[in-house]
Design a protein around this motif. Structure first.
Motif, PDB file in Angstrom:
ATOM      1  N   GLU A 138      51.250  36.569  11.644  1.00  0.00           N
ATOM      2  CA  GLU A 138      51.347  36.461  13.101  1.00  0.00           C
ATOM      3  C   GLU A 138      51.787  35.060  13.517  1.00  0.00           C
ATOM      4  N   TRP A 171      55.594  33.904  15.421  1.00  0.00           N
ATOM      5  CA  TRP A 171      55.701  33.124  16.647  1.00  0.00           C
ATOM      6  C   TRP A 171      56.413  31.802  16.412  1.00  0.00           C
ATOM      7  N   SER A 226      45.571  20.807  19.738  1.00  0.00           N
ATOM      8  CA  SER A 226      45.892  21.541  18.515  1.00  0.00           C
ATOM      9  C   SER A 226      46.000  20.652  17.289  1.00  0.00           C
ATOM     10  N   GLY A 247      51.860  28.646  26.652  1.00  0.00           N
ATOM     11  CA  GLY A 247      51.773  30.087  26.443  1.00  0.00           C
ATOM     12  C   GLY A 247      51.280  30.447  25.053  1.00  0.00           C
ATOM     13  N   LEU A 248      51.781  29.757  24.035  1.00  0.00           N
ATOM     14  CA  LEU A 248      51.323  30.002  22.667  1.00  0.00           C
ATOM     15  C   LEU A 248      49.857  29.623  22.496  1.00  0.00           C
ATOM     16  N   SER A 249      49.461  28.505  23.076  1.00  0.00           N
ATOM     17  CA  SER A 249      48.063  28.080  22.971  1.00  0.00           C
ATOM     18  C   SER A 249      47.131  29.089  23.635  1.00  0.00           C
ATOM     19  N   ALA A 250      47.593  29.696  24.730  1.00  0.00           N
ATOM     20  CA  ALA A 250      46.757  30.654  25.447  1.00  0.00           C
ATOM     21  C   ALA A 250      46.454  31.889  24.608  1.00  0.00           C
ATOM     22  N   ILE A 251      47.351  32.246  23.681  1.00  0.00           N
ATOM     23  CA  ILE A 251      47.111  33.431  22.841  1.00  0.00           C
ATOM     24  C   ILE A 251      46.588  33.043  21.455  1.00  0.00           C
ATOM     25  N   GLY A 252      46.223  31.772  21.302  1.00  0.00           N
ATOM     26  CA  GLY A 252      45.567  31.351  20.076  1.00  0.00           C
ATOM     27  C   GLY A 252      46.489  31.008  18.926  1.00  0.00           C
ATOM     28  N   ILE A 253      47.774  30.779  19.189  1.00  0.00           N
ATOM     29  CA  ILE A 253      48.707  30.416  18.128  1.00  0.00           C
ATOM     30  C   ILE A 253      48.810  28.897  18.054  1.00  0.00           C
TER      31      ILE A 253
END
Length: 390
Positions: A130, A134, A213, A280-286
């Motif tokens: 996953e 991304w 991150s 946006g990526l941080s919001a979905i945990g990536i």
């Protein structure tokens, strides 16, 4: 013996933090420095401050998850394995910083941990897959969004924003009174100053995102073996600050000046596109590779502006002119010089060589792929041998 290994681990973690500061300051503040909105020293100071805020708040969550979700058994993180992982993270990032190319700390760190996971048979392939998807999609999105803006919308946005870089400093100190006070530079307009504030503010947002991150990339393995997280965050952020004030100067040059000429309008576009994708990526945990996203956004915008050679319908002096060659509209009148780069109208296209440097771009892209590969392959090969011995 354990205390000695712990000191070695802390030293390696500080080395990683130093290289994180060097690798992430460029993407965050390269547009601002490249457009002369802020100095390298001020960029390093803001990077240090907002990185710490991000690390001390949201960064704790990433520290807790990085060492548990990517591997199925967190027990693989011993002091010895943590030192080796951190060594490959710091060593690989140092290679990128040495060549003045900001490599992705997230890709490099995840690569080293993945090397440990594969060698031990404890890698969670679903989570890794996953993340990898991304990492491929996000830079492509950043490149094409910025490229399309540069190719089709940049002149219109530039007129709307109307931010033109003027010679001289943005601000200066007024020493006529008892207490010196800042004021606008002799040539600075209020609109230009406002644009500079916007692009610096977005750089601060990216620095904050980096802290949330990237602090985990330096300290997560040591937290997994029981070292106090508060102490590690303070030490890690100090090391990041040292890197921002020293080795980051080379990556600031690369991201702000060498790839593409970056006026304030372009800097704002790049910062907004890359920061929106990162958030946006941080919001979905990536774990967001904002180094790669920001770089490809800069490259995409430079490429888009440099390749606006197609014909199109355009309004010239209030008249709609269909299928007019862009090259034929380089100046308002025959013999009239085109405006400077970044100040062109819809019908003015600068030379590609002024906007986009393919040689530097190629070096950046190659190094940003080589650095994570060094980390991943090196960690895997080392742990494969050590697990046979252990």
């Amino acid at each position: 013996m354990v205390e000695l290994l712990l000191l070695v681990g802390l030293a390696v973690a500080l080395f990683v933090g130093f290289n994180i500061g060097g690798a992430t300051t460029g993407p965050a503040f390269g547009p601002a420095v490249g457009s002369d909105a802020i100095s390298k020293t001020a960029a390093a100071a803001l990077m240090s401050l907002f990185f710490f805020v991000g690390a001390w708040t949201i960064g704790r969550r990433v520290v807790d998850t990085l060492g548990t979700e990517l591997v199925t058994d967190p027990g693989v993180f011993s002091i010895e394995s943590s030192i080796i992982v951190l060594f490959f993270i710091g060593g690989a990032l140092f290679v990128g910083n040495y060549y003045g190319v900001p490599a992705s700390t997230s890709m490099t760190a995840v690569g080293a941990i993945a090397g440990l996971g594969v060698a031990s048979g404890e890698l969670d392939w679903a989570v890794m897959g996953e993340i990898a998807i991304w990492w491929i999609v996000a830079p492509i999105v950043g490149f094409w969004v910025s490229g399309m803006i540069g190719r089709y919308l940049y002149p219109r946005i530039n007129r709307w924003v109307a931010i033109v870089s003027t010679p001289g400093p943005l601000t200066e100190l007024d020493r006529s009174g008892t207490v010196p006070r800042p004021r606008l530079g002799p040539n600075t307009t209020r609109r230009e100053f406002g644009g500079a504030v916007v692009v610096v503010a977005i750089g601060c947002l990216m620095a904050f995102s980096s802290g949330t991150s990237n602090i985990a990339n330096a300290i997560a393995p040591l937290v997994g073996v029981g070292v106090d997280i508060d102490l590690l965050i303070l030490l890690g952020c100090t090391a990041v600050a040292v890197g921002a004030f020293t080795i980051a100067r080379r990556t600031l040059d690369t991201l702000g000046n060498d790839i593409t000429d970056l006026p304030l309008t372009a800097a704002i576009i790049v910062a907004i596109v890359s920061s929106v994708i990162v958030v946006g990526l941080s919001a979905i945990g990536i774990p967001a590779s904002f180094v790669i996203i920001a770089t490809t956004s800069i490259v995409g915008l430079g490429w888009g502006r440099a390749t606006r050679t197609a014909t199109f319908v355009e309004v010239v002096r209030g008249e709609r002119t269909p299928n007019v060659s862009v090259g034929a509209l380089a100046a308002e009148e025959p013999g009239e010089e085109a405006p400077p780069i970044g100040e062109e109208e819809d019908h003015t296209i600068p030379a590609a060589s002024d906007l986009f440097d393919p040689t530097t771009t190629g070096r950046v892209i190659v190094m940003q792929n080589v650095v994570p590969i060094i980390s991943t392959v090196g960690a895997y090969a080392t742990f494969s041998v050590l697990f046979r011995v252990w």
